[in-house]
Design a protein around this motif. Structure first.
Motif, mmCIF file in Angstrom:
data_model
loop_
_atom_site.group_PDB
_atom_site.id
_atom_site.type_symbol
_atom_site.label_atom_id
_atom_site.label_comp_id
_atom_site.label_asym_id
_atom_site.label_seq_id
_atom_site.Cartn_x
_atom_site.Cartn_y
_atom_site.Cartn_z
ATOM 1 N N GLY A 129 2.078 0.171 12.599
ATOM 2 C CA GLY A 129 0.994 0.186 11.619
ATOM 3 C C GLY A 129 1.188 1.222 10.533
ATOM 4 O O GLY A 129 2.303 1.733 10.310
ATOM 5 N N CYS A 130 0.106 1.552 9.856
ATOM 6 C CA CYS A 130 0.159 2.545 8.773
ATOM 7 C C CYS A 130 -1.195 3.236 8.655
ATOM 8 O O CYS A 130 -1.717 3.417 7.553
ATOM 9 N N TYR A 131 -1.754 3.587 9.808
ATOM 10 C CA TYR A 131 -3.066 4.242 9.822
ATOM 11 C C TYR A 131 -2.979 5.546 9.016
ATOM 12 O O TYR A 131 -1.998 6.280 9.126
ATOM 13 N N ARG A 184 -4.089 4.000 6.106
ATOM 14 C CA ARG A 184 -4.108 3.086 4.952
ATOM 15 C C ARG A 184 -4.662 1.732 5.355
ATOM 16 O O ARG A 184 -5.489 1.137 4.645
ATOM 17 N N CYS A 196 0.377 -3.233 4.867
ATOM 18 C CA CYS A 196 0.693 -1.816 4.699
ATOM 19 C C CYS A 196 1.476 -1.547 3.411
ATOM 20 O O CYS A 196 1.541 -0.405 2.947
ATOM 21 N N PRO A 231 -4.862 -6.231 2.579
ATOM 22 C CA PRO A 231 -5.517 -5.542 3.699
ATOM 23 C C PRO A 231 -7.010 -5.835 3.728
ATOM 24 O O PRO A 231 -7.500 -6.709 2.989
#
Length: 303
Positions: free
Chosen positions: A211-213, A215, A261, A271
């Protein structure tokens, strides 16, 4: 009275040889012409029917078109762009947001009224069919949104544990339950459109590894779970397409790196808070253009 002039023996023989050679050349030319096939006619333009859900319809991607406005269908979705690229003589795009496999056979209820069963768009003269369906049957979009987590652990909860209670992955169970319906659907498409080449279209990459937590507010464990779930789902689609004698078009592999992402202008899937006109976790216009290129390459290469 005209005199008959007799040629010498040698001259007469030469004339006969020349005449025979001339006849032989003419006979050979006739034979070549008779054996040469006539020039091939240009391939007949495709009669293309696009079936599917919002991943194919393109909700909120400009321009949204009717007559079935409740389907949130774009004239820049990959079916429309593919039809133009292949020079289709006819496009019947009946893709509809929210569609399930049952909506192939029955009227679908949308916010703006019912729409006809999608299989009604097929006919004996249909030559090409793409179908992208199944995600709503197992609730994959709701699943992704359910895993949104504005507060990471220990305050927020991971969602993947909820779907593995009792040691059984409910998404894999739901995915496997869909297998016979998809095989039957391809058979029913073929029965209504016996001349058509049929392609099952897979789904794109909606979550990258880890993921890209924050964002995209899906924690690492959940992002990896979503990714694995979608990979299993696409594998199922490919297997059922093959077992039913249909083609499969992979959108997951080429869309890697273009997931939610990625930055605007790079991502093909928006997103939860879109930066381009598109529904959350759905293809944007850039994604549709790239999907059209992939689909066009697949359907033209398989001729």
């Amino acid at each position: 009275m005209a005199r008959t002039v007799s040629l010498p023996r040698t001259a007469r023989s030469t004339a006969r040889r020349r005449a025979r050679r001339t006849l032989s050349v003419l006979a050979a030319a006739w034979l070549v012409l008779s054996l040469t096939p006539p020039p091939a006619h240009a391939a007949l333009a495709e009669v293309y029917v696009a079936l599917g859900d919002s991943a194919a319809a393109g909700p909120l991607v400009p321009n949204q078109i009717g007559p079935d406005y409740g389907c949130l269908r774009s004239d820049r979705n990959y079916p429309h762009l593919t039809a133009r690229a292949i020079g289709a003589s006819t496009l019947r795009d009946v893709t509809c947001s929210g569609a399930k496999t049952t909506d192939m056979y029955e009227s679908q209820d949308t916010e703006l009224g019912d729409v006809a069963p999608q299989l009604d768009a097929l006919s004996q003269n249909t030559t090409l069919v793409t179908v992208q369906i199944g995600a709503n049957d197992v609730g994959l979009t709701d699943f992704i949104e359910d895993c949104l987590n504005l507060l990471p652990p220990p305050i927020g909860d991971a969602c993947n544990d909820d779907y593995n209670a009792g040691g059984q992955d409910q998404w894999r169970v739901a995915t496997d339950a869909l297998r016979p319906r998809l095989t039957a659907l391809v058979s029913d498409i073929r029965a209504r459109a016996p001349q058509a080449r049929i392609f099952v279209v897979g789904y794109a990459t909606y979550a990258r590894q880890n993921g890209c937590y924050p964002r995209v507010p899906i924690i690492r464990a959940d992002a990896n779970y979503i990714r694995a779930t979608l990979m299993y789902f696409n594998q199922m689609l490919a297997e059922q397409a093959a077992s039913a004698g249909a083609g499969f078009i992979d959108l997951q592999t080429p869309s890697a790196g273009h997931d939610p992402c990625a930055s605007p202008g790079v991502r093909w899937i928006e997103p939860y808070v879109p930066a381009a006109p598109a529904a959350p976790f759905h293809p944007n216009a850039l994604g549709m253009r790239n999907f059209a290129t992939i689909v066009t390459t697949a359907v033209t290469g398989a001729r």
